[in-house]
Design an enzyme around this catalytic site. Structure first.
Site: not given
Ligand SMILES: NC(=O)c1ccc[n+]([C@@H]2O[C@H](COP(=O)([O-])OP(=O)(O)OC[C@H]3O[C@@H](n4cnc5c(N)ncnc54)[C@H](OP(=O)(O)O)[C@@H]3O)[C@@H](O)[C@H]2O)c1
Length: 358
Positions: A10, A98, A208, A211, A226
């Site tokens: 989340f 995640t 943003g 990383e 990808k």
């Molecule tokens: N951001 C984008 O626009 C985008 C685009 C395409 C794909 N993605 C992919 O989508 C996914 C999510 O991206 P995001 O930007 O939302 O990342 P994020 O903001 O870092 O959120 C990741 C979430 O996953 C939780 N998490 C991580 N490992 C976990 C585990 N083992 N068990 C339970 N919860 C876990 C994290 O908890 P904590 O925060 O407490 O660690 C956080 O709530 C990633 O795989 C990313 O590569 C993102």
């Protein structure tokens, strides 16, 4: 029908997805007959919550925004880890959002496997399961009569996989070229305009998209991931990111980027794959492109994918300045694909199944 949804991860994307569901709630009910509730939300540091009757997502969004834990919303036996969460969330559809592990795809692969075995459909934005275990998970989903969908993994919300699956029927993808990593394209665009490499990286971090450790993007790992996914899913290859011939952008200097631009050309990190003599050639490499090349015109955080097929020749998709809201839309479209495919099975069995494989 009311679908029960659980979101494992989340974070930025998971929260955008819940906001989008709320914003479109009436439209989803009216146009797609979809009512939904969220029965599970999980993070790593802020805990998890399940409630078979549905969680108050507005309160959960507020809690996470304020750094409060989710456990206060939990109803049921205590949850130890993500696998407990999957077993107890009672969801019809699990969203795996995640973080990416670029070396192994874990633990997300195990999350997806556990959810499919538990009879849940799975939608993921996480590239790991696709890059390292696509065939196994696809086959498991088919065996289980469940969907495994992943539109958001490449080009955020742009319809890449559904385009090929639903619109390009009987077309074979012979190869592709693309600009698929926003961070490196942004850095190259900034360097063309006079920034140093470090300044460009800092600007990417400030908006943003990069990383704190930008190595995953700068060294070409995200682009290679990808590329491997597209080659495997769309071209019938079976490769991981480790088999993509990969060069990042560290050796590209601002001087080279500016000189290229002065000559009417642009340096881009190009992702490409093609079958050559029965062998798949997959590469990620910086190339100096002439202005006549469509890829040369992709600026900043935008992305592009150009597919070569045996029916339509070249077909090109451009996504302009995507962000997490577009990624969330990819998740929603996957959900609606499940709703559409599941309608008939639902009418007869009561449980949300699939009348035909997606
Ligand atoms: N951001 C984008 O626009 C985008 C685009 C395409 C794909 N993605 C992919 O989508 C996914 C999510 O991206 P995001 O930007 O939302 O990342 P994020 O903001 O870092 O959120 C990741 C979430 O996953 C939780 N998490 C991580 N490992 C976990 C585990 N083992 N068990 C339970 N919860 C876990 C994290 O908890 P904590 O925060 O407490 O660690 C956080 O709530 C990633 O795989 C990313 O590569 C993102």
């Amino acid at each position: 029908m009311e679908l029960k949804l659980a979101i494992l991860g989340f974070g930025v994307v998971g929260r955008e997805f819940v906001r989008l569901l709320r914003r479109k709630s009436e439209e989803l009910a009216r146009e797609y007959g979809l009512a939904w509730c969220v029965t599970g939300l999980a993070t790593r540091r802020l805990g998890m919550a399940c409630n078979p009757a549905g969680l108050d997502v507005e309160a959960a969004l507020a809690a996470v925004a304020g750094g409060s834990r989710l456990d206060v919303f939990h109803h049921g036996p205590p949850l130890g880890d993500a696998f407990d969460f999957i077993a107890n969330c009672g969801a019809d559809v699990l969203f795996e959002t995640t973080v990416l592990n670029p070396r192994t795809g874990q633990p997300a692969i195990d999350h997806v496997r556990a959810a499919l075995v538990a009879g849940q459909h799975v939608v993921t934005a996480n590239k790991g399961p696709l890059a390292f275990a696509y065939r196994e998970l696809r086959d498991l989903a088919r065996q289980q009569g469940r969907a495994f969908l992943f539109e958001s993994t490449v080009m955020d919300g742009a319809p890449v996989f559904s385009l090929v699956r639903d619109a390009l029927l009987a077309a074979n993808v012979l190869g592709f070229r693309g600009i698929l990593n926003s961070t490196t394209n942004f850095i190259l665009t900034e360097m063309e305009a006079g920034a140093s490499f470090d300044q460009a990286v800092r600007r990417a971090q400030a908006i943003g998209i990069a990383e704190a450790d930008p190595a995953l993007d700068v060294d070409g790992w995200d682009a290679a991931t990808k590329t491997a996914i597209l080659a495997t899913v769309l071209m019938g290859a079976d490769i991981t990111p480790l088999q993509v011939d990969r060069t990042g952008i560290r050796e590209v200097t601002p001087e080279a980027a500016q000189a290229a631009r002065a000559a009417g050309r642009h340096i881009k990190l190009v992702c490409q794959a093609e079958w050559r003599d029965g062998r798949l050639i997959a590469r990620v490499v910086p190339q100096e492109l002439p202005a006549s090349d469509l890829l040369a015109w992709v600026q900043g955080t935008s992305s592009l994918l150009s597919l070569r097929t045996d029916t339509l020749k070249q077909l090109t998709l451009v996504e302009h300045d995507p962000g997490p809201a577009q990624t969330a839309y990819g998740l929603l479209r996957d959900l609606l694909a499940i709703v559409r495919a599941g309608i008939w099975a639902n009418a007869t069995s009561g449980r949300i199944g699939l009348s035909s494989p997606i």
